[in-house]
Design a protein around this motif. Sequence first.
Motif, PDB file in Angstrom:
ATOM      1  N   PHE A 139      45.573  30.956  50.102  1.00 25.63           N
ATOM      2  CA  PHE A 139      45.907  31.891  49.023  1.00 25.63           C
ATOM      3  C   PHE A 139      47.132  32.725  49.419  1.00 25.63           C
ATOM      4  O   PHE A 139      47.205  33.203  50.546  1.00 25.63           O
ATOM      5  N   PRO A 140      48.115  32.916  48.537  1.00 24.08           N
ATOM      6  CA  PRO A 140      48.201  32.476  47.136  1.00 24.08           C
ATOM      7  C   PRO A 140      48.953  31.161  46.934  1.00 24.08           C
ATOM      8  O   PRO A 140      49.452  30.907  45.842  1.00 24.08           O
ATOM      9  N   LEU A 141      49.047  30.337  47.965  1.00 24.01           N
ATOM     10  CA  LEU A 141      49.759  29.056  47.884  1.00 24.01           C
ATOM     11  C   LEU A 141      48.789  27.895  47.683  1.00 24.01           C
ATOM     12  O   LEU A 141      49.073  26.767  48.069  1.00 24.01           O
ATOM     13  N   HIS A 142      47.673  28.177  47.051  1.00 22.95           N
ATOM     14  CA  HIS A 142      46.584  27.216  46.935  1.00 22.95           C
ATOM     15  C   HIS A 142      46.574  26.455  45.615  1.00 22.95           C
ATOM     16  O   HIS A 142      45.686  25.630  45.381  1.00 22.95           O
ATOM     17  N   TYR A 143      47.544  26.706  44.740  1.00 22.20           N
ATOM     18  CA  TYR A 143      47.461  26.266  43.349  1.00 22.20           C
ATOM     19  C   TYR A 143      47.304  24.751  43.207  1.00 22.20           C
ATOM     20  O   TYR A 143      46.756  24.251  42.221  1.00 22.20           O
ATOM     21  N   TRP A 144      47.775  23.980  44.196  1.00 20.59           N
ATOM     22  CA  TRP A 144      47.713  22.522  44.093  1.00 20.59           C
ATOM     23  C   TRP A 144      46.348  21.954  44.477  1.00 20.59           C
ATOM     24  O   TRP A 144      46.006  20.834  44.077  1.00 20.59           O
ATOM     25  N   LEU A 145      45.564  22.690  45.273  1.00 17.58           N
ATOM     26  CA  LEU A 145      44.344  22.112  45.852  1.00 17.58           C
ATOM     27  C   LEU A 145      43.229  21.854  44.848  1.00 17.58           C
ATOM     28  O   LEU A 145      42.654  20.752  44.842  1.00 17.58           O
ATOM     29  N   PRO A 146      42.816  22.821  44.015  1.00 17.61           N
ATOM     30  CA  PRO A 146      41.654  22.569  43.141  1.00 17.61           C
ATOM     31  C   PRO A 146      41.800  21.336  42.247  1.00 17.61           C
ATOM     32  O   PRO A 146      40.860  20.512  42.198  1.00 17.61           O
ATOM     33  N   PRO A 147      42.922  21.147  41.528  1.00 15.88           N
ATOM     34  CA  PRO A 147      42.993  19.925  40.714  1.00 15.88           C
ATOM     35  C   PRO A 147      43.035  18.648  41.539  1.00 15.88           C
ATOM     36  O   PRO A 147      42.516  17.605  41.105  1.00 15.88           O
ATOM     37  N   ALA A 148      43.642  18.698  42.733  1.00 13.77           N
ATOM     38  CA  ALA A 148      43.710  17.501  43.576  1.00 13.77           C
ATOM     39  C   ALA A 148      42.336  17.143  44.124  1.00 13.77           C
ATOM     40  O   ALA A 148      41.895  15.985  44.046  1.00 13.77           O
ATOM     41  N   HIS A 149      41.626  18.105  44.686  1.00 15.73           N
ATOM     42  CA  HIS A 149      40.306  17.836  45.258  1.00 15.73           C
ATOM     43  C   HIS A 149      39.252  17.655  44.176  1.00 15.73           C
ATOM     44  O   HIS A 149      38.349  16.815  44.306  1.00 15.73           O
ATOM     45  N   GLY A 150      39.336  18.455  43.122  1.00 19.92           N
ATOM     46  CA  GLY A 150      38.329  18.377  42.069  1.00 19.92           C
ATOM     47  C   GLY A 150      38.464  17.153  41.196  1.00 19.92           C
ATOM     48  O   GLY A 150      37.472  16.697  40.615  1.00 19.92           O
ATOM     49  N   GLY A 151      39.668  16.599  41.081  1.00 17.16           N
ATOM     50  CA  GLY A 151      39.867  15.457  40.203  1.00 17.16           C
ATOM     51  C   GLY A 151      39.853  14.114  40.893  1.00 17.16           C
ATOM     52  O   GLY A 151      39.871  13.083  40.227  1.00 17.16           O
ATOM     53  N   ALA A 152      39.814  14.087  42.206  1.00 17.59           N
ATOM     54  CA  ALA A 152      39.848  12.822  42.939  1.00 17.59           C
ATOM     55  C   ALA A 152      38.468  12.174  42.964  1.00 17.59           C
ATOM     56  O   ALA A 152      37.450  12.797  42.631  1.00 17.59           O
ATOM     57  N   LEU A 153      38.439  10.911  43.362  1.00 15.39           N
ATOM     58  CA  LEU A 153      37.171  10.225  43.555  1.00 15.39           C
ATOM     59  C   LEU A 153      36.380  10.897  44.679  1.00 15.39           C
ATOM     60  O   LEU A 153      36.966  11.479  45.595  1.00 15.39           O
ATOM     61  N   ALA A 154      35.066  10.818  44.621  1.00 18.59           N
ATOM     62  CA  ALA A 154      34.212  11.573  45.543  1.00 18.59           C
ATOM     63  C   ALA A 154      34.544  11.342  47.019  1.00 18.59           C
ATOM     64  O   ALA A 154      34.682  12.315  47.774  1.00 18.59           O
ATOM     65  N   PRO A 155      34.658  10.096  47.507  1.00 23.65           N
ATOM     66  CA  PRO A 155      34.988   9.933  48.931  1.00 23.65           C
ATOM     67  C   PRO A 155      36.368  10.459  49.284  1.00 23.65           C
ATOM     68  O   PRO A 155      36.599  10.914  50.406  1.00 23.65           O
ATOM     69  N   VAL A 156      37.297  10.417  48.325  1.00 20.92           N
ATOM     70  CA  VAL A 156      38.628  10.971  48.563  1.00 20.92           C
ATOM     71  C   VAL A 156      38.546  12.488  48.696  1.00 20.92           C
ATOM     72  O   VAL A 156      39.127  13.086  49.615  1.00 20.92           O
ATOM     73  N   SER A 157      37.835  13.144  47.791  1.00 25.39           N
ATOM     74  CA  SER A 157      37.664  14.596  47.852  1.00 25.39           C
ATOM     75  C   SER A 157      37.049  15.016  49.181  1.00 25.39           C
ATOM     76  O   SER A 157      37.450  16.019  49.780  1.00 25.39           O
ATOM     77  N   ALA A 158      36.066  14.238  49.645  1.00 24.39           N
ATOM     78  CA  ALA A 158      35.405  14.561  50.911  1.00 24.39           C
ATOM     79  C   ALA A 158      36.391  14.501  52.071  1.00 24.39           C
ATOM     80  O   ALA A 158      36.417  15.399  52.932  1.00 24.39           O
ATOM     81  N   LEU A 159      37.221  13.469  52.122  1.00 28.17           N
ATOM     82  CA  LEU A 159      38.191  13.335  53.207  1.00 28.17           C
ATOM     83  C   LEU A 159      39.258  14.417  53.149  1.00 28.17           C
ATOM     84  O   LEU A 159      39.646  14.986  54.178  1.00 28.17           O
ATOM     85  N   LEU A 160      39.733  14.722  51.948  1.00 26.38           N
ATOM     86  CA  LEU A 160      40.767  15.736  51.804  1.00 26.38           C
ATOM     87  C   LEU A 160      40.273  17.097  52.264  1.00 26.38           C
ATOM     88  O   LEU A 160      40.954  17.818  53.002  1.00 26.38           O
ATOM     89  N   SER A 161      39.094  17.485  51.807  1.00 28.37           N
ATOM     90  CA  SER A 161      38.582  18.818  52.105  1.00 28.37           C
ATOM     91  C   SER A 161      38.120  18.945  53.546  1.00 28.37           C
ATOM     92  O   SER A 161      38.296  19.993  54.178  1.00 28.37           O
ATOM     93  N   ALA A 162      37.515  17.885  54.081  1.00 32.32           N
ATOM     94  CA  ALA A 162      36.970  17.953  55.430  1.00 32.32           C
ATOM     95  C   ALA A 162      38.046  17.838  56.501  1.00 32.32           C
ATOM     96  O   ALA A 162      37.963  18.517  57.540  1.00 32.32           O
ATOM     97  N   LEU A 163      39.074  17.005  56.266  1.00 34.31           N
ATOM     98  CA  LEU A 163      39.998  16.657  57.344  1.00 34.31           C
ATOM     99  C   LEU A 163      41.457  16.973  57.059  1.00 34.31           C
ATOM    100  O   LEU A 163      42.154  17.542  57.906  1.00 34.31           O
ATOM    101  N   VAL A 164      41.949  16.610  55.878  1.00 32.19           N
ATOM    102  CA  VAL A 164      43.389  16.652  55.636  1.00 32.19           C
ATOM    103  C   VAL A 164      43.944  18.068  55.722  1.00 32.19           C
ATOM    104  O   VAL A 164      44.962  18.319  56.383  1.00 32.19           O
ATOM    105  N   VAL A 165      43.297  19.027  55.066  1.00 36.74           N
ATOM    106  CA  VAL A 165      43.820  20.400  55.093  1.00 36.74           C
ATOM    107  C   VAL A 165      43.683  21.036  56.476  1.00 36.74           C
ATOM    108  O   VAL A 165      44.358  22.026  56.776  1.00 36.74           O
ATOM    109  N   LYS A 166      42.832  20.465  57.334  1.00 39.63           N
ATOM    110  CA  LYS A 166      42.684  21.003  58.691  1.00 39.63           C
ATOM    111  C   LYS A 166      43.874  20.644  59.572  1.00 39.63           C
ATOM    112  O   LYS A 166      44.133  21.325  60.577  1.00 39.63           O
ATOM    113  N   ALA A 167      44.590  19.562  59.227  1.00 43.93           N
ATOM    114  CA  ALA A 167      45.710  19.121  60.069  1.00 43.93           C
ATOM    115  C   ALA A 167      46.813  20.169  60.106  1.00 43.93           C
ATOM    116  O   ALA A 167      47.336  20.491  61.181  1.00 43.93           O
TER     117      ALA A 167
END
Length: 479
Positions: A216-244
Amino acid sequence: MIPLLLIIPLVFALLSVLLPRLPIKAIAIPGLVLQLIASIQLSVHTYKHGASDYALGSWEAPLGIALHANGFTVTLLTLTAFIAIVCAVYALIYLKRYEHEQRYFWPLFWFLLASLNGIWLSGDLFNLYVGLELLTFSAVGMVALTANKASLQAAIRYLFAALLGSLGYLAGVALLYGQYGTLSIQEIALISTSDAPTQVALALMTVGLLMKTAIFPLHYWLPPAHGGALAPVSALLSALVVKASFYILAVLWLQLAPDAISPAAAQVLGALGAGAILWGSWCAFRQPDIKMLVAYSTVAQLGYLMFVFPLSIGTSAAAAELAWQGTVLHLLAHAFAKAAMFLSVGTLVLAIGHQGIKDLAGVSHRVPLALFSFGLSAVSLMGLPPSGGFNAKWLLLQSALSSGQWWWFIFILGGGLLTAAYVFRVFSVSFIEEARHKFAPTHWLLDVSALTLAAAAILLGFVSQWPLTLMELVPGVQS
């Protein structure tokens, strides 16, 4: 094992492209098992012998590419391999109804893992940049898999935000190279100063990485990307990708040039984390869509990671150690819990055919294991004992009190209450007996996958000392 962790995912990415007619599970499962075994063996070696370096092609830095494995990186490698294999099992079942998307999912999946492994092992700033770019293109491609209007818009927004963040990071890398004549993290850490070019470089890189981490406040891209992706994709993005990108930010601030960082700047990052907790939780509470609720929950939970900076910089060694321990445990617990939450929500949506929270009536009777996995994940996100999330927040609370920064105590404690508020919105509907829709049958492996990760988030609370023993407790202090 160090080069193998890059070779394995790249080889299986090529196999998945060149042999499309071969059964997917014949490629995915063996490759992931090999990666998990290699990660565990490297973890055991690091535990016994300490940190290690590897020069690709026997070309030493600065001419060659240096890879570095320490306690923190091998923990992240093992975490990545474990979550990837569980998400892959889920995807094998989930993607059967997405024949077109399945063809492209697996190459992108393998390139995503190769990028993550490269980031965890990289020993210089430019290779971190390369890893970030490969990770971005893989993740954006996975977001756009369904190719509908919403997913394409989310993918383009994600791509533009990530590229803008990359420009800031790359500009900082150029300044540091001009100042020190090397891009090796270990070498710069020995000679870094608090001069103006170093501070400007760190500022540019920090803004870029904050955008990639969706703070925040640079988060505007995350909710539609994670919320609109396929379930296994959302899981990988939220669990691992943003941690890098957070991992790189932590390396910059706590290891590369800690003397160039002022306590006031660290307080600013802490304030952004507090804003993320408040705004992300409020938005999650107001969402009518359950996947968007979980996506905004990610925005809120990432805010806790920012507290490591004000609690570590300009404080006592004891407070800094507690802050780092709590942050690492939160990173691990959040990865398990959020991946489990997205997978369980994916199963619920498959069962009822709708994503609205109000449509969840009756799921406690018809899809009990998926809802149970969602609840276990929520226990860790709320910070309730005996979960890993509880231990993480407890350590952060102790650090806040030890350093005399009581204001962070309020946000850490209040964040758990806010999490409970939006999580119980789901349960208030799910236990209503009268279902609004017919339920479709779901495969038992979908439930087992989500339950495995949710149980890992709880089990982490009992074995928290294991990863803390393996990891470097304070980056830059221990090697």
